[in-house]
Design an enzyme around this catalytic site. Structure first.
Site, PDB file in Angstrom:
ATOM      1  N   SER A 292       0.820  -1.218   0.000  1.00  0.00           N
ATOM      2  CA  SER A 292       0.000   0.000   0.000  1.00  0.00           C
ATOM      3  C   SER A 292       0.851   1.263   0.000  1.00  0.00           C
ATOM      4  O   SER A 292       0.337   2.361   0.165  1.00  0.00           O
ATOM      5  CB  SER A 292      -0.895  -0.002   1.243  1.00  0.00           C
ATOM      6  OG  SER A 292      -0.088  -0.102   2.394  1.00  0.00           O
TER       7      SER A 292
ATOM      8  N   THR B  75      -1.417   2.686   4.317  1.00  0.00           N
ATOM      9  CA  THR B  75      -0.651   3.936   4.326  1.00  0.00           C
ATOM     10  C   THR B  75       0.225   4.067   5.568  1.00  0.00           C
ATOM     11  O   THR B  75      -0.238   3.809   6.675  1.00  0.00           O
ATOM     12  CB  THR B  75      -1.650   5.114   4.362  1.00  0.00           C
ATOM     13  OG1 THR B  75      -2.394   5.091   3.158  1.00  0.00           O
ATOM     14  CG2 THR B  75      -0.959   6.459   4.521  1.00  0.00           C
TER      15      THR B  75
ATOM     16  N   THR C   8       1.775   6.958   0.632  1.00  0.00           N
ATOM     17  CA  THR C   8       0.858   5.869   0.259  1.00  0.00           C
ATOM     18  C   THR C   8       0.814   5.664  -1.252  1.00  0.00           C
ATOM     19  O   THR C   8       1.142   6.583  -2.011  1.00  0.00           O
ATOM     20  CB  THR C   8      -0.577   6.204   0.742  1.00  0.00           C
ATOM     21  OG1 THR C   8      -1.420   5.067   0.589  1.00  0.00           O
ATOM     22  CG2 THR C   8      -1.179   7.356  -0.032  1.00  0.00           C
TER      23      THR C   8
ATOM     24  N   ARG D 149      -7.097   9.638  -9.337  1.00  0.00           N
ATOM     25  CA  ARG D 149      -7.650   9.857  -7.990  1.00  0.00           C
ATOM     26  C   ARG D 149      -6.517  10.179  -7.000  1.00  0.00           C
ATOM     27  O   ARG D 149      -5.476   9.542  -6.986  1.00  0.00           O
ATOM     28  CB  ARG D 149      -8.391   8.609  -7.544  1.00  0.00           C
ATOM     29  CG  ARG D 149      -9.018   8.677  -6.138  1.00  0.00           C
ATOM     30  CD  ARG D 149      -8.114   8.105  -5.080  1.00  0.00           C
ATOM     31  NE  ARG D 149      -8.792   7.952  -3.787  1.00  0.00           N
ATOM     32  CZ  ARG D 149      -8.167   7.623  -2.658  1.00  0.00           C
ATOM     33  NH1 ARG D 149      -6.870   7.393  -2.658  1.00  0.00           N
ATOM     34  NH2 ARG D 149      -8.835   7.499  -1.533  1.00  0.00           N
ATOM     35  N   VAL D 150      -6.770  11.171  -6.177  1.00  0.00           N
ATOM     36  CA  VAL D 150      -5.838  11.514  -5.105  1.00  0.00           C
ATOM     37  C   VAL D 150      -6.608  11.418  -3.794  1.00  0.00           C
ATOM     38  O   VAL D 150      -7.738  11.904  -3.693  1.00  0.00           O
ATOM     39  CB  VAL D 150      -5.276  12.942  -5.308  1.00  0.00           C
ATOM     40  CG1 VAL D 150      -4.487  13.399  -4.094  1.00  0.00           C
ATOM     41  CG2 VAL D 150      -4.395  12.996  -6.566  1.00  0.00           C
ATOM     42  N   GLY D 151      -6.010  10.804  -2.800  1.00  0.00           N
ATOM     43  CA  GLY D 151      -6.675  10.635  -1.508  1.00  0.00           C
ATOM     44  C   GLY D 151      -6.283  11.723  -0.516  1.00  0.00           C
ATOM     45  O   GLY D 151      -5.830  12.814  -0.891  1.00  0.00           O
TER      46      GLY D 151
ATOM     47  N   THR E  44      -5.169   7.251   8.340  1.00  0.00           N
ATOM     48  CA  THR E  44      -5.130   6.156   7.381  1.00  0.00           C
ATOM     49  C   THR E  44      -6.575   5.741   7.161  1.00  0.00           C
ATOM     50  O   THR E  44      -7.439   6.014   7.993  1.00  0.00           O
ATOM     51  CB  THR E  44      -4.282   4.984   7.928  1.00  0.00           C
ATOM     52  OG1 THR E  44      -4.275   3.926   6.964  1.00  0.00           O
ATOM     53  CG2 THR E  44      -4.813   4.450   9.245  1.00  0.00           C
ATOM     54  N   GLY E  45      -6.833   5.113   6.036  1.00  0.00           N
ATOM     55  CA  GLY E  45      -8.200   4.702   5.765  1.00  0.00           C
ATOM     56  C   GLY E  45      -8.750   5.370   4.524  1.00  0.00           C
ATOM     57  O   GLY E  45      -7.989   5.897   3.705  1.00  0.00           O
TER      58      GLY E  45
ATOM     59  N   GLY F 122      -9.611   7.750   2.126  1.00  0.00           N
ATOM     60  CA  GLY F 122      -9.191   9.148   2.007  1.00  0.00           C
ATOM     61  C   GLY F 122     -10.341  10.109   1.798  1.00  0.00           C
ATOM     62  O   GLY F 122     -10.337  11.231   2.323  1.00  0.00           O
TER      63      GLY F 122
HETATM   64  N1  ASP Z   1      -5.699   7.072   2.987  1.00  0.00           N
HETATM   65  C1  ASP Z   1      -5.242   6.436   1.795  1.00  0.00           C
HETATM   66  C2  ASP Z   1      -6.027   6.907   0.629  1.00  0.00           C
HETATM   67  O1  ASP Z   1      -7.229   7.061   0.735  1.00  0.00           O
HETATM   68  C3  ASP Z   1      -5.291   4.959   1.819  1.00  0.00           C
HETATM   69  C4  ASP Z   1      -5.247   4.284   3.124  1.00  0.00           C
HETATM   70  O2  ASP Z   1      -4.722   4.791   4.092  1.00  0.00           O
HETATM   71  O3  ASP Z   1      -5.776   3.189   3.219  1.00  0.00           O
HETATM   72  O4  ASP Z   1      -5.451   7.089  -0.418  1.00  0.00           O
END
Ligand code: ASP
Length: 325
Positions: free
Chosen positions: A81, A183, A201, A211-213, A234-235, A237
């Site tokens: 990731s 991430t 990440t 796409r940008v998170g 994290t998670g 975005g």
């Molecule tokens: N936060 C990151 C994103 O959405 C991915 C992740 O942390 O799982 O790009």
């Protein structure tokens, strides 16, 4: 007359609010916990923390420590990731996002960067060598190459195989907690009580091209205010951007909440906002926070989030974060 009273009341209000803030900050400042201290997201935070800790012990600054700490995950093809070996987008392209920030509010960021293995170091160069904060796409790539970064293929054989498998169904559901790591975000407080942060990440697997998170966005994926504390996420975005997640965690700490209460508050907001949205089914978000006094916490919406902690008492341990549901 009414207007004059209003202004007077506002001034009195703002004076008492700022003295309230000051007394809270001073209270925090008199209660220093163990520093230096480093926390970073997920299992891969353990290795990354060790690299960062070593840098600190060798006399490097906090910025170099967080940069090289998270580079450890960027370089590792088994971290699926982040950086090299990260899972690609729907078109089979690995696109990277990263940002870095220091106690002085200096920050740098890159998004949608391709073919460069260490986006965090490019983000640091954006911070140090340009009048800007964020470079994106081809501009970020050209800037990296001009500054000596090598163009590399970041799609490993394994990631290509996984992508081809995914193409068979092409079903898009971001899998957060992927093999229990994601991430990497790292927060560091040094022995002078100055804060540093880094976040990097490859973003959500199978995302749309372009796409940008949240991860490269200062205030979403990472934020710090040296008077108050630092936070990173994290998670999913999109959910973090929608709520200015990391900035809000820091603002909660400014209002006097502990790092844990602050992370909980923002996770609760995210939960309330997303409860009736289609992404609720697969939504996961997690925050780590480190306050100016060195207090720390992690908290997520769903079970499974953890973070690494390093300080003089702990030669890097994994901590299971609290969770809401
Ligand atoms: N936060 C990151 C994103 O959405 C991915 C992740 O942390 O799982 O790009």
């Amino acid at each position: 007359m009414i207007r004059r009273n209003f202004i007077k009341n506002s001034i009195i209000g703002s004076i008492s609010a700022s003295s309230l803030l000051r007394s809270k900050t001073e209270k925090i400042l008199t209660d220093f916990k163990s520093v230096p201290r480093i926390i970073s997201t997920w299992n891969h935070g353990v290795k990354a923390n060790r690299v960062a800790w070593e840098k600190l012990k060798n006399g490097e600054g906090g910025l170099t420590a967080v940069e090289y700490g998270v580079r450890d995950s960027e370089d590792d093809p088994n971290e699926r990731s982040v950086g090299y070996g990260g899972l690609p987008d729907r078109d089979g392209k690995v696109t990277l996002d990263a940002c870095i920030m220091n106690y002085n509010n200096d920050c740098g960021s890159v998004s949608f960067l391709q073919n460069i293995k260490n986006p965090i170091s490019v983000a640091r160069l954006v911070m140090e060598k340009t009048p800007h904060i964020m470079l994106s796409g081809k501009g970020a790539f050209d800037f990296a190459v001009k500054n000596g970064f090598k163009k590399e293929n970041l799609l490993t054989k394994q990631s290509e195989k996984d992508w081809k498998n995914w193409l068979k169904t092409s079903e898009y559901k971001p899998v957060i907690n992927f093999e229990n790591h994601d991430t990497i975000s790292m927060l560091l407080i040094d022995s002078n009580h100055n804060l540093f942060g880094a976040c990097t990440t490859s973003g959500a697997a199978w995302k749309m091209h372009g796409r940008v998170g949240d991860s490269p966005i200062i205030g979403a994926g990472l934020f710090l205010d040296n008077e108050v504390g630092a936070a990173a996420s994290t998670g999913l975005g999109e959910a973090v951007i929608r709520t200015a997640g990391s900035a809000m965690v820091v603002e909660c700490m400014r209002s006097g909440m502990s790092p844990l209460e602050s992370c909980k508050e923002v996770v609760n907001r995210i939960s309330n906002i997303h409860r009736n949205r289609p992404e609720w089914e697969y939504l996961q978000v997690g925050f780590i926070a480190l306050s100016k006094n060195g207090d720390y916490a992690g908290y997520s919406l769903k079970k499974g989030f953890n973070y690494a902690l390093s300080d003089d008492n702990n030669d890097t341990i994994l901590v299971d974060a609290g969770y809401k549901i």
